[in-house]
Design a protein around this motif. Sequence first.
Motif, PDB file in Angstrom:
ATOM      1  N   GLU A  96       0.832  -1.206   0.000  1.00  0.00           N
ATOM      2  CA  GLU A  96       0.000   0.000   0.000  1.00  0.00           C
ATOM      3  C   GLU A  96       0.869   1.259   0.000  1.00  0.00           C
ATOM      4  OE1 GLU A  96      -3.021  -0.184  -0.730  1.00  0.00           O
ATOM      5  OE2 GLU A  96      -3.448  -2.264  -0.256  1.00  0.00           O
ATOM      6  N   LEU A  97       1.982   1.238   0.716  1.00  0.00           N
ATOM      7  CA  LEU A  97       2.899   2.381   0.699  1.00  0.00           C
ATOM      8  C   LEU A  97       3.489   2.571  -0.693  1.00  0.00           C
ATOM      9  CD1 LEU A  97       4.700   2.029   4.148  1.00  0.00           C
ATOM     10  CD2 LEU A  97       2.990   3.748   3.487  1.00  0.00           C
ATOM     11  N   GLY A  98       3.695   1.484  -1.412  1.00  0.00           N
ATOM     12  CA  GLY A  98       4.128   1.592  -2.802  1.00  0.00           C
ATOM     13  C   GLY A  98       3.091   2.305  -3.648  1.00  0.00           C
ATOM     14  N   ASP A  99       1.812   2.024  -3.386  1.00  0.00           N
ATOM     15  CA  ASP A  99       0.746   2.725  -4.103  1.00  0.00           C
ATOM     16  C   ASP A  99       0.729   4.212  -3.732  1.00  0.00           C
ATOM     17  OD1 ASP A  99       0.007   0.326  -5.297  1.00  0.00           O
ATOM     18  OD2 ASP A  99      -1.612  -0.066  -3.872  1.00  0.00           O
ATOM     19  N   VAL A 100       0.974   4.519  -2.459  1.00  0.00           N
ATOM     20  CA  VAL A 100       1.074   5.916  -2.033  1.00  0.00           C
ATOM     21  C   VAL A 100       2.200   6.603  -2.809  1.00  0.00           C
ATOM     22  CG1 VAL A 100       1.699   7.438  -0.097  1.00  0.00           C
ATOM     23  CG2 VAL A 100       0.063   5.576   0.265  1.00  0.00           C
ATOM     24  N   LEU A 101       3.333   5.930  -2.922  1.00  0.00           N
ATOM     25  CA  LEU A 101       4.473   6.490  -3.642  1.00  0.00           C
ATOM     26  C   LEU A 101       4.126   6.744  -5.107  1.00  0.00           C
ATOM     27  CD1 LEU A 101       7.429   7.374  -3.614  1.00  0.00           C
ATOM     28  CD2 LEU A 101       8.057   4.976  -3.986  1.00  0.00           C
ATOM     29  N   TRP A 102       3.373   5.835  -5.722  1.00  0.00           N
ATOM     30  CA  TRP A 102       2.976   6.026  -7.111  1.00  0.00           C
ATOM     31  C   TRP A 102       2.147   7.300  -7.263  1.00  0.00           C
ATOM     32  CZ3 TRP A 102      -1.165   6.642 -10.308  1.00  0.00           C
ATOM     33  CH2 TRP A 102      -0.937   6.449 -11.667  1.00  0.00           C
ATOM     34  N   TYR A 103       1.194   7.493  -6.361  1.00  0.00           N
ATOM     35  CA  TYR A 103       0.355   8.691  -6.440  1.00  0.00           C
ATOM     36  C   TYR A 103       1.146   9.961  -6.122  1.00  0.00           C
ATOM     37  CZ  TYR A 103      -3.859   6.038  -7.363  1.00  0.00           C
ATOM     38  OH  TYR A 103      -4.808   5.236  -7.952  1.00  0.00           O
ATOM     39  N   LEU A 104       2.154   9.861  -5.254  1.00  0.00           N
ATOM     40  CA  LEU A 104       3.044  11.010  -5.031  1.00  0.00           C
ATOM     41  C   LEU A 104       3.798  11.355  -6.317  1.00  0.00           C
ATOM     42  CD1 LEU A 104       4.615  10.256  -1.531  1.00  0.00           C
ATOM     43  CD2 LEU A 104       3.114  12.159  -2.123  1.00  0.00           C
ATOM     44  N   ALA A 105       4.254  10.336  -7.011  1.00  0.00           N
ATOM     45  CA  ALA A 105       4.948  10.554  -8.278  1.00  0.00           C
ATOM     46  C   ALA A 105       4.003  11.191  -9.296  1.00  0.00           C
ATOM     47  CB  ALA A 105       5.523   9.241  -8.809  1.00  0.00           C
ATOM     48  N   LEU A 106       2.759  10.758  -9.315  1.00  0.00           N
ATOM     49  CA  LEU A 106       1.785  11.324 -10.246  1.00  0.00           C
ATOM     50  C   LEU A 106       1.535  12.798  -9.927  1.00  0.00           C
ATOM     51  CD1 LEU A 106      -0.211  10.939 -12.585  1.00  0.00           C
ATOM     52  CD2 LEU A 106      -1.916  10.235 -10.870  1.00  0.00           C
ATOM     53  N   ALA A 107       1.378  13.127  -8.657  1.00  0.00           N
ATOM     54  CA  ALA A 107       1.180  14.524  -8.267  1.00  0.00           C
ATOM     55  C   ALA A 107       2.395  15.355  -8.661  1.00  0.00           C
ATOM     56  CB  ALA A 107       0.921  14.623  -6.761  1.00  0.00           C
ATOM     57  N   SER A 108       3.570  14.822  -8.429  1.00  0.00           N
ATOM     58  CA  SER A 108       4.801  15.521  -8.802  1.00  0.00           C
ATOM     59  C   SER A 108       4.840  15.778 -10.303  1.00  0.00           C
ATOM     60  CB  SER A 108       6.025  14.701  -8.396  1.00  0.00           C
ATOM     61  OG  SER A 108       6.055  14.499  -7.010  1.00  0.00           O
ATOM     62  N   GLU A 109       4.496  14.769 -11.053  1.00  0.00           N
ATOM     63  CA  GLU A 109       4.489  14.877 -12.514  1.00  0.00           C
ATOM     64  C   GLU A 109       3.487  15.932 -12.960  1.00  0.00           C
ATOM     65  OE1 GLU A 109       6.232  13.410 -16.079  1.00  0.00           O
ATOM     66  OE2 GLU A 109       6.712  12.914 -14.008  1.00  0.00           O
ATOM     67  N   ALA A 110       2.304  15.915 -12.384  1.00  0.00           N
ATOM     68  CA  ALA A 110       1.267  16.892 -12.747  1.00  0.00           C
ATOM     69  C   ALA A 110       1.718  18.315 -12.453  1.00  0.00           C
ATOM     70  CB  ALA A 110      -0.030  16.576 -11.999  1.00  0.00           C
ATOM     71  N   LEU A 111       2.512  18.482 -11.405  1.00  0.00           N
ATOM     72  CA  LEU A 111       3.004  19.804 -11.018  1.00  0.00           C
ATOM     73  C   LEU A 111       4.286  20.194 -11.754  1.00  0.00           C
ATOM     74  CD1 LEU A 111       2.390  19.544  -7.180  1.00  0.00           C
ATOM     75  CD2 LEU A 111       1.061  20.898  -8.835  1.00  0.00           C
ATOM     76  N   GLY A 112       4.868  19.245 -12.464  1.00  0.00           N
ATOM     77  CA  GLY A 112       6.095  19.519 -13.206  1.00  0.00           C
ATOM     78  C   GLY A 112       7.321  19.610 -12.317  1.00  0.00           C
ATOM     79  N   VAL A 113       7.303  18.889 -11.202  1.00  0.00           N
ATOM     80  CA  VAL A 113       8.458  18.856 -10.303  1.00  0.00           C
ATOM     81  C   VAL A 113       8.881  17.405 -10.103  1.00  0.00           C
ATOM     82  CG1 VAL A 113       7.813  20.977  -9.114  1.00  0.00           C
ATOM     83  CG2 VAL A 113       7.041  18.800  -8.198  1.00  0.00           C
ATOM     84  N   SER A 114      10.104  17.222  -9.654  1.00  0.00           N
ATOM     85  CA  SER A 114      10.594  15.863  -9.451  1.00  0.00           C
ATOM     86  C   SER A 114      10.408  15.439  -7.994  1.00  0.00           C
ATOM     87  CB  SER A 114      12.067  15.763  -9.836  1.00  0.00           C
ATOM     88  OG  SER A 114      12.870  16.426  -8.885  1.00  0.00           O
ATOM     89  N   LEU A 115      10.279  14.135  -7.804  1.00  0.00           N
ATOM     90  CA  LEU A 115      10.256  13.599  -6.440  1.00  0.00           C
ATOM     91  C   LEU A 115      11.556  13.933  -5.721  1.00  0.00           C
ATOM     92  CD1 LEU A 115       8.622  10.059  -6.806  1.00  0.00           C
ATOM     93  CD2 LEU A 115       7.697  12.017  -5.572  1.00  0.00           C
ATOM     94  N   ASN A 116      12.662  13.976  -6.457  1.00  0.00           N
ATOM     95  CA  ASN A 116      13.942  14.364  -5.852  1.00  0.00           C
ATOM     96  C   ASN A 116      13.836  15.754  -5.243  1.00  0.00           C
ATOM     97  OD1 ASN A 116      15.243  11.993  -6.540  1.00  0.00           O
ATOM     98  ND2 ASN A 116      16.244  12.851  -8.326  1.00  0.00           N
ATOM     99  N   ASP A 117      13.258  16.702  -5.988  1.00  0.00           N
ATOM    100  CA  ASP A 117      13.119  18.067  -5.485  1.00  0.00           C
ATOM    101  C   ASP A 117      12.198  18.124  -4.273  1.00  0.00           C
ATOM    102  OD1 ASP A 117      14.832  19.054  -7.415  1.00  0.00           O
ATOM    103  OD2 ASP A 117      13.218  19.683  -8.766  1.00  0.00           O
ATOM    104  N   ILE A 118      11.131  17.358  -4.308  1.00  0.00           N
ATOM    105  CA  ILE A 118      10.205  17.329  -3.174  1.00  0.00           C
ATOM    106  C   ILE A 118      10.905  16.765  -1.940  1.00  0.00           C
ATOM    107  CG2 ILE A 118       8.113  16.220  -2.280  1.00  0.00           C
ATOM    108  CD1 ILE A 118       6.942  16.569  -5.111  1.00  0.00           C
TER     109      ILE A 118
END
Length: 111
Positions: A60-82
């Motif tokens: 489930e935490l992996g699914d959370v991470l996927w949605y975090l990546a999607l939000a990052s992508e939608a905002l045009g920022v990287s997970l690294n930057d976050i």
Amino acid sequence: MEFSEYQHKAMRTVNKSLDKKEMLLNASLGLSGESGEVADIIKKFAFHGHELDKEKIRKELGDVLWYLALASEALGVSLNDIARGNVEKLLKRYPDGFDSDRSINREEGEK
């Protein structure tokens, strides 16, 4: 695996018909739902006598991470930057590690 590599690989599975606004909405709702699933597993462990299913939480935490990546992508920022920005915020808030007093007595406007 680095966050940037994860984000790149995970975004291969995004519905390409979604625009940025729809991606952000999907991510927000997905984060809420998946976080709720993690909370439900822990609730059942804490209050219903279930064994703690660490493998299910991990998934489930992996699914959370996927949605975090999607939000990052939608905002045009990287997970690294976050991740980097969050660590910088935490170092500023707790320069010597967690401190209850600093947590309770945050400056106005600090979240």
